[in-house]
Design an enzyme around this catalytic site. Structure first.
Site, PDB file in Angstrom:
ATOM      1  N   LEU A 251      -2.451   0.899   3.458  1.00  0.00           N
ATOM      2  CA  LEU A 251      -1.116   0.325   3.241  1.00  0.00           C
ATOM      3  C   LEU A 251      -0.271   1.415   2.596  1.00  0.00           C
ATOM      4  CD1 LEU A 251      -1.104  -3.289   1.698  1.00  0.00           C
ATOM      5  CD2 LEU A 251      -0.046  -2.526   3.803  1.00  0.00           C
ATOM      6  N   ASP A 252       0.904   1.691   3.152  1.00  0.00           N
ATOM      7  CA  ASP A 252       1.778   2.722   2.583  1.00  0.00           C
ATOM      8  C   ASP A 252       2.113   2.400   1.125  1.00  0.00           C
ATOM      9  OD1 ASP A 252       1.817   4.106   4.944  1.00  0.00           O
ATOM     10  OD2 ASP A 252       3.694   3.234   5.655  1.00  0.00           O
ATOM     11  N   PRO A 253       2.379   3.435   0.305  1.00  0.00           N
ATOM     12  CA  PRO A 253       2.672   3.206  -1.122  1.00  0.00           C
ATOM     13  C   PRO A 253       3.788   2.194  -1.378  1.00  0.00           C
ATOM     14  CG  PRO A 253       2.348   5.536  -0.723  1.00  0.00           C
ATOM     15  CD  PRO A 253       2.319   4.871   0.623  1.00  0.00           C
ATOM     16  N   GLU A 254       4.845   2.213  -0.550  1.00  0.00           N
ATOM     17  CA  GLU A 254       5.984   1.320  -0.800  1.00  0.00           C
ATOM     18  C   GLU A 254       5.787  -0.088  -0.249  1.00  0.00           C
ATOM     19  OE1 GLU A 254       8.439   2.035  -2.894  1.00  0.00           O
ATOM     20  OE2 GLU A 254       7.251   3.847  -3.179  1.00  0.00           O
ATOM     21  N   VAL A 255       4.611  -0.347   0.306  1.00  0.00           N
ATOM     22  CA  VAL A 255       4.314  -1.670   0.865  1.00  0.00           C
ATOM     23  C   VAL A 255       3.420  -2.442  -0.104  1.00  0.00           C
ATOM     24  CG1 VAL A 255       3.324  -2.929   2.815  1.00  0.00           C
ATOM     25  CG2 VAL A 255       4.453  -0.719   3.200  1.00  0.00           C
TER      26      VAL A 255
END
EC number: 5.4.99.25
Length: 305
Positions: free
Chosen positions: A38-42
């Protein structure tokens, strides 16, 4: 020693690797792995496999995911999400399209579609991740990939402000789908630059937000010796595969010894992979697969002794 699948609520700002690293420190075990980045901003659901359950992480990943995202029409970015630099802007006004136009457009994305992954992604080309090319200002041809959009729909009104239009969508999809690419492709079909300005994963591997625990909650439960009750058995990670319950002790023994079987020894039709479950304990015995060169036989893929 913990064994099972733990649905973690990953907060924004953390990488999936950060979550695993922190969990290893909290639980004092190295045998931990996540089930898809999962991307950091998600934010959202990140199932983590612990102990013996690490053997089923691939199957948890294959079970599909669901997201809620905010699509922003009127501006595109280098990363296709809110973290990137602006690439292009084009003013959007309420006369340009309405919610019926959006709903019809979203319908066109249902099913198997082709995506070109973002430059800022971990997809590998020639053994190198795309984001590594992007950071070096190198361009490389990105391969088109087929992804499965099982369902997509608008879940908010259209919000026109400051020359942009924002609306929320819910997406149920197979693995490998980039929601930010979906957002930019929606913009392309509308004739406007676009990006994804927010994303939350609301379901992954059959786990939903209400199942998920924050790292802080996990730490507290671990200190109270009550975390094991929150773990799901590894069998839960295999529910996406067909299964057969085995009562016969002789067949159980053959399975646990990793012996091959003829397909016609079982009433069920076996097309690809099959999970054998102990009919008494409900525990998984093994995962079998069709033999690559002998269609009439099945052979063990993973045995759980």
């Amino acid at each position: 020693m913990y064994n099972g699948i733990l649905p973690v609520y990953k907060e924004r700002g953390l990488t999936s690797h950060d979550v695993v690293f922190k969990l290893r420190k909290i639980l004092k075990t190295k045998k931990i792995g996540h089930t898809g980045t999962l991307d950091p901003e998600v934010a959202g659901v990140l199932p983590v496999c612990i102990g013996n359950a690490t053997r089923v992480s691939d199957y948890v990943m294959d079970m599909g995911k669901a997201y809620e995202a905010t699509v922003s029409i009127g501006r595109s970015t280098t990363t296709e999400d809110q973290t990137g630099d602006t690439l292009e802007t084009k003013g959007v006004h309420s006369a340009d399209f309405n919610k019926d136009d959006i709903d019809r457009l979203l319908e066109s994305f249902k099913g198997i579609i082709e995506q070109i992954p973002p430059m800022y992604s971990s997809v590998k080309v020639n053994g190198k991740k795309l984001y590594e090319y992007a950071r070096n200002n190198e361009t490389v041809e990105r391969p088109k990939r087929k992804v499965n959009i099982k369902d997509i729909g608008r879940i908010s009104e259209l919000d026109f402000k400051e020359n942009e239009c924002h609306f929320k969508i819910r997406v149920i999809c197979g693995k490998g789908t980039y929601i930010r690419t979906l957002a930019t492709d929606i913009g392309v079909k509308l004739g406007f630059p676009a990006h994804m300005s927010k994303l939350t994963r609301i379901e992954s591997g059959g786990f939903v937000l209400k199942d998920s625990l924050t790292l802080e909650q996990i730490k507290e439960l671990h200190e109270q010796d009550s975390l094991q009750n929150k773990l799901f058995p590894l069998e839960y990670g295999l529910k996406g595969l067909p299964s057969i319950k085995i009562k016969d002790s002789h067949i159980k023994k053959r399975i646990l010894n990793g012996q091959k079987f003829n397909k016609n020894e079982f009433d069920n039709k076996i097309k690809d992979q099959i999970v054998f479950i102990d009919g008494d304990s409900e525990k998984v015995l093994a995962i079998y697969m069709v033999h690559p060169t002998k269609e009439s036989e099945i052979k063990p893929k993973k045995v759980f002794n």
